[in-house]
Write a protein that holds these residues in place. Structure first.
Motif, mmCIF file in Angstrom:
data_model
loop_
_atom_site.group_PDB
_atom_site.id
_atom_site.type_symbol
_atom_site.label_atom_id
_atom_site.label_comp_id
_atom_site.label_asym_id
_atom_site.label_seq_id
_atom_site.Cartn_x
_atom_site.Cartn_y
_atom_site.Cartn_z
ATOM 1 N N MET A 133 4.724 4.186 5.306
ATOM 2 C CA MET A 133 4.065 2.873 5.465
ATOM 3 C C MET A 133 3.374 2.771 4.398
ATOM 4 N N SER A 134 3.163 1.500 4.299
ATOM 5 C CA SER A 134 2.687 1.171 2.596
ATOM 6 C C SER A 134 1.146 0.928 2.574
ATOM 7 N N THR A 135 0.652 1.392 1.199
ATOM 8 C CA THR A 135 -0.767 2.448 1.149
ATOM 9 C C THR A 135 -1.015 1.102 1.176
ATOM 10 N N THR A 136 -0.958 0.233 0.952
ATOM 11 C CA THR A 136 -2.385 -0.788 1.571
ATOM 12 C C THR A 136 -2.758 -1.620 2.819
ATOM 13 N N ILE A 137 -1.843 -0.639 3.974
ATOM 14 C CA ILE A 137 -2.566 -0.660 5.117
ATOM 15 C C ILE A 137 -2.783 0.274 5.554
ATOM 16 N N ALA A 160 3.970 -5.744 9.991
ATOM 17 C CA ALA A 160 3.706 -5.678 11.741
ATOM 18 C C ALA A 160 4.940 -4.657 12.071
ATOM 19 N N GLY A 161 6.173 -5.085 11.070
ATOM 20 C CA GLY A 161 6.855 -3.846 11.662
ATOM 21 C C GLY A 161 6.740 -1.808 11.093
ATOM 22 N N VAL A 201 10.793 -7.275 15.775
ATOM 23 C CA VAL A 201 9.237 -8.356 15.489
ATOM 24 C C VAL A 201 9.401 -9.431 15.784
ATOM 25 N N TYR A 202 10.677 -9.753 15.054
ATOM 26 C CA TYR A 202 10.649 -11.693 15.217
ATOM 27 C C TYR A 202 11.156 -11.481 16.777
#
Length: 79
Positions: free
Chosen positions: A1-5, A18-19, A29-30
């Motif tokens: 998971m990215s650090t931004t999220i 979202a994925g 997700v699509y």
């Protein structure tokens, strides 16, 4: 998971973000969006997903799986 999220979660997520939250690829997700399984919004032609809606989806799916698991009392294979 990215650090931004994880450090400062945005309210709206891209398909890739979202994925990450759902632990699936962006194509999944699509597909889920096209099948009507998850909600989305379109801002100036760009698709975004509400973080809160995705978390609610995860919670609802978790309850469904838990309910399905609790009804099985034996280890016999289902036919």
């Amino acid at each position: 998971m990215s650090t931004t999220i994880s450090q400062n979660p945005p309210l709206l997520l891209s398909e890739a973000e979202a994925g990450e939250l759902l632990n699936v690829c962006a194509k999944t997700v699509y597909r889920m969006r096209k099948e009507g399984k998850i909600s989305f919004l379109r801002l100036r032609g760009v698709v975004r997903y509400s973080r809160d809606d995705l978390l609610a989806f995860i919670a609802a799916e978790s309850k469904t799986v838990s309910a399905d698991d609790s009804t099985t009392t034996d280890n016999a294979p289902r036919s």
